[in-house]
Motif scaffolding. Structure first.
Motif, PDB file in Angstrom:
ATOM      1  N   GLN A  77    -112.722 122.588 -36.448  1.00 32.56           N
ATOM      2  CA  GLN A  77    -113.365 120.658 -35.284  1.00 32.56           C
ATOM      3  C   GLN A  77    -113.630 121.401 -34.310  1.00 32.56           C
ATOM      4  O   GLN A  77    -114.354 119.908 -33.705  1.00 32.56           O
ATOM      5  CB  GLN A  77    -111.717 120.599 -35.135  1.00 32.56           C
ATOM      6  CG  GLN A  77    -110.985 119.830 -36.656  1.00 32.56           C
ATOM      7  CD  GLN A  77    -110.179 118.835 -36.009  1.00 32.56           C
ATOM      8  OE1 GLN A  77    -109.594 119.070 -36.816  1.00 32.56           O
ATOM      9  NE2 GLN A  77    -109.630 118.385 -34.947  1.00 32.56           N
ATOM     10  N   ASN A  81    -118.072 123.027 -34.817  1.00 35.52           N
ATOM     11  CA  ASN A  81    -118.643 121.532 -34.620  1.00 35.52           C
ATOM     12  C   ASN A  81    -120.107 121.513 -34.018  1.00 35.52           C
ATOM     13  O   ASN A  81    -119.777 121.510 -32.874  1.00 35.52           O
ATOM     14  CB  ASN A  81    -117.767 120.708 -34.002  1.00 35.52           C
ATOM     15  CG  ASN A  81    -117.551 119.116 -34.410  1.00 35.52           C
ATOM     16  OD1 ASN A  81    -118.862 118.806 -34.865  1.00 35.52           O
ATOM     17  ND2 ASN A  81    -116.513 118.533 -34.011  1.00 35.52           N
ATOM     18  N   ALA A 192    -106.484 120.556 -32.352  1.00 33.53           N
ATOM     19  CA  ALA A 192    -106.749 119.535 -33.277  1.00 33.53           C
ATOM     20  C   ALA A 192    -105.922 118.356 -33.253  1.00 33.53           C
ATOM     21  O   ALA A 192    -105.987 117.525 -34.655  1.00 33.53           O
ATOM     22  CB  ALA A 192    -107.327 120.290 -34.327  1.00 33.53           C
TER      23      ALA A 192
END
Length: 653
Positions: A77, A81, A192
């Motif tokens: 994430q 990313n 996250a």
């Protein structure tokens, strides 16, 4: 008769009685504006002191998390990313599913564009320093804790007697319980967990602004709708807010406020929800494309709502034995012991809602605040692998602390010093215990080693955790055998779990066990024929065995399924290069570079092909691109130097 029945049901009715009898001496019933004017506003110094205590507590219990790293899904994430690195990705962020930034995107049930936008903000402030991401999470949590305080202060202040202490103490206690509750560590300490923090902040802010609007703040309504929009694009459960507004209006309904008028007020919220759902449907290609736990039928999905809901209540009231991953152990009959007990717990909760709807609207609102945000996470097919998750309790716990505040307020209004003192002491003990629990739980999220050790100890049958641990170990120096062990355990626990056999094959490949690797890639393709990555890896294994034609066959099959797979084009180009077919090799290298301009190895191999064809200038251009991308690669530098030397001395071999 009326007064007797009203006294029986606690803060809402009793407070009105106190106000009617002790503040206003007139025989006429006081208006709401008179009631508000009669209430003493808390002193600024007291209010500021309480705000400081809430903020300090919110930061203090999570201070040790600032030294934590990126853990579990944080790698994908945040670290992997690409969307968070540049504002030019905003169109993709708002038009694709949450995981579509990956090179090999997966089908997802989630659409959360604001998560990426906030991560982008973090990235440009802190780079990839984990402490900065943790700090932002804590700031969000502190903001939510303050909103909990102000909302409860506002709700209780409508009906408490003139003494500010009557509603200040319950409100601040509730906020501190929320700020320190150890059930929130997954949302706050885990980077996250940001979507739960952001959607809750904007959700409660929207609710608070709506309350202020109902009391006469003109701009409150517009900003409430705007805040709701941010909440919706943060996480799906935000769409439950209109139900909360409906419950609030019912609990605090005004004379002359018709239901038709309220419907008009809800329309902008419903319009935002509609726009969100349209964009979500377009991004995902459906409402919930992936169905989890397909071994359950519709009836079994339905009856498992009861033990799931009961488990959430249990964790709220008894926050112990925390776990980052709870394996679903479903019931298959409502007549199982767990099924019967959970059914009666759920039924009792629903009955309590109906009773309070008639007798005590504040209790009714508290129960609704607890239940409604949980409704989306009771729909098992649309959830992730971890059907039950502690982070799903972040917003519902607001309803829990609000109910505690009501209990404390009821004790104070009845002027029961013993009960009030007892509840206050209990609250203080809980806050201390919660604080120690939170600080201690933060250490589990320190790094992947502590995280996986703790989670696997509590959930040894969680295939996804063994698989994820294997991925982590696979990247560590000298941990390949440990990674293989984790993949093998995962494959035994769930032979159908996506890519477990594929990653086991990759590990065997790295060990040089090509036949074992090929066996695992073939198993992967039997289970998941659409897995182009496994098909590409199978081709590469055959390539390493010297079976070039078989390798080409599998590369081409991968590209038939996914024509824009850059690595398959690169590998196919290399296979053609080995067969001496330079034209087709160059063609596929160029496609690979077009699809993935930063693929340094493709630039280098394309340079080799041009060099072999005698096109030295083109070779130099590609070698330079490869060196620019990875300056530390000695092979790329040597190739560039040889090409330049060849250009300067064309007669030299």
């Amino acid at each position: 008769m009326g007064k007797a029945s009203r006294k029986k049901w606690g803060p809402l009715s009793q407070a009105r009685n106190v106000i009617d009898s002790s503040i206003f001496k007139s025989s006429k019933k006081p208006t709401q504006s008179q009631v508000r004017e009669s209430l003493q506003k808390p002193k600024k110094s007291v209010l500021l002191g309480l705000i400081f205590i809430i903020l300090f507590s919110s930061f203090a219990v999570y201070f040790n998390s600032l030294s934590n790293g990126f853990v579990f899904d944080d790698t994908n994430q945040v670290l992997n990313n690409r969307w968070i690195t540049d504002i030019r990705y905003l169109p993709e962020i708002f038009s694709k599913s949450v995981w579509s930034f990956q090179k090999d995107p997966v089908i997802s049930n989630y659409y959360r564009p604001l998560m990426h936008v906030i991560y982008m903000f973090n990235y440009h402030l802190f780079g990839l320093s984990p402490w900065g991401f943790h700090l932002i999470n804590i700031i969000f949590h502190a903001g939510v804790s303050l909103l909990v305080f102000f909302i409860i202060l506002k709700l209780l202040g409508k009906y408490m007697p003139s003494s500010t202490d009557s509603y200040l103490l319950p409100s601040s206690v509730a906020a501190l319980l929320f700020a320190t509750h150890p059930m929130h560590t997954e949302s706050v300490t885990w980077i996250a967990g940001l979507p739960d923090l952001s959607f809750t902040l904007f959700y409660l802010l929207s609710f608070f602004l709506y309350i202020l609007y109902s009391e006469g703040l003109k701009g409150g309504y517009v900003f409430s709708v705007v805040s709701f929009t941010f909440a919706a694009f943060s996480k799906e459960p935000a769409l439950t807010l209109p139900i909360i507004l409906l419950a609030y209006d019912y609990a605090f309904k005004k004379t002359g406020d018709r239901f038709s008028h309220r419907i008009v007020r809800y329309l902008p919220y419903l319009a935002v929800s509609g726009v969100y759902l349209i964009l979500r449907f377009h991004a995902l290609g459906g409402f919930a494309p992936t169905k989890r736990h397909q071994e359950l039928n519709v009836f079994e999905y339905a009856i498992n709502i009861f033990p799931l809901f009961t488990q959430y209540l249990e964790k709220l009231f008894l926050p112990v034995s925390f776990n980052a991953f709870y394996v679903l152990h479903p019931i298959f009959s409502i007549f199982e012991t767990r099924g019967i007990l959970s059914f009666f717990v759920t039924a009792a909760f629903i009955v309590l809602i109906f009773i309070s709807a008639k007798k005590n609207h504040l209790v009714f609102l508290g129960l609704i605040l607890l239940l409604v945000p949980l409704l989306p996470v009771l729909y098992i097919p649309a959830l992730g692998e971890n059907t039950f998750a502690e982070r799903y309790l972040y917003l519902p716990s607001f309803g829990f602390v609000f109910l505690f505040a009501l209990l404390l307020a009821w004790a104070k209004m009845n002027k029961s010093k013993e009960v009030t003192t007892g509840l206050t002491v209990v609250a203080l003990i809980l806050i201390v215990l919660y604080s120690f629990g939170t600080v201690n739980r933060n250490t589990v999220w320190k790094d992947n080693d502590t995280f996986y050790t703790d989670t696997l100890k509590k959930s040894p049958d969680a295939a996804i955790i063994h698989y994820s641990f294997g991925l982590y170990l696979q990247k560590q120096e000298g941990k390949l055998d440990d990674a293989i062990e984790q993949f093998q355990i995962a494959s035994k626990l769930d032979p159908y779990y996506p890519n477990t056999h594929g990653m086991l094959g990759v590990s065997f490949f790295k060990k040089g066990w090509l036949d074992k690797a090929i066996e695992q890639f073939l198993i992967t393709l039997q289970l998941h024929p659409e897995d182009v990555k496994a098909r590409n890896n199978l081709g590469y294994a055959f390539f390493k065995k010297g079976q070039i034609d078989k390798a080409i066959e599998h590369y081409q099959m991968a590209l038939q399924r996914e024509s824009d797979y850059a690595h398959a084009h690169y590998n196919l180009g290399t296979a053609f290069f080995m067969k001496g077919d330079l034209e087709r090799a160059i063609e596929h290298y160029q496609i690979a570079i077009q699809l993935e301009p930063d693929l340094a190895c493709a630039h280098n191999e394309l340079g080799l092909a041009f060099f072999k064809k005698g096109q030295i200038d083109k070779a130099i251009e590609q070698y330079q691109a490869a060196v620019k991308l990875i300056p530390s690669n000695s092979t790329y530098r040597i190739n560039l130097e040889q090409a330049i030397e060849k250009k300067d001395n064309p007669l030299k071999r």
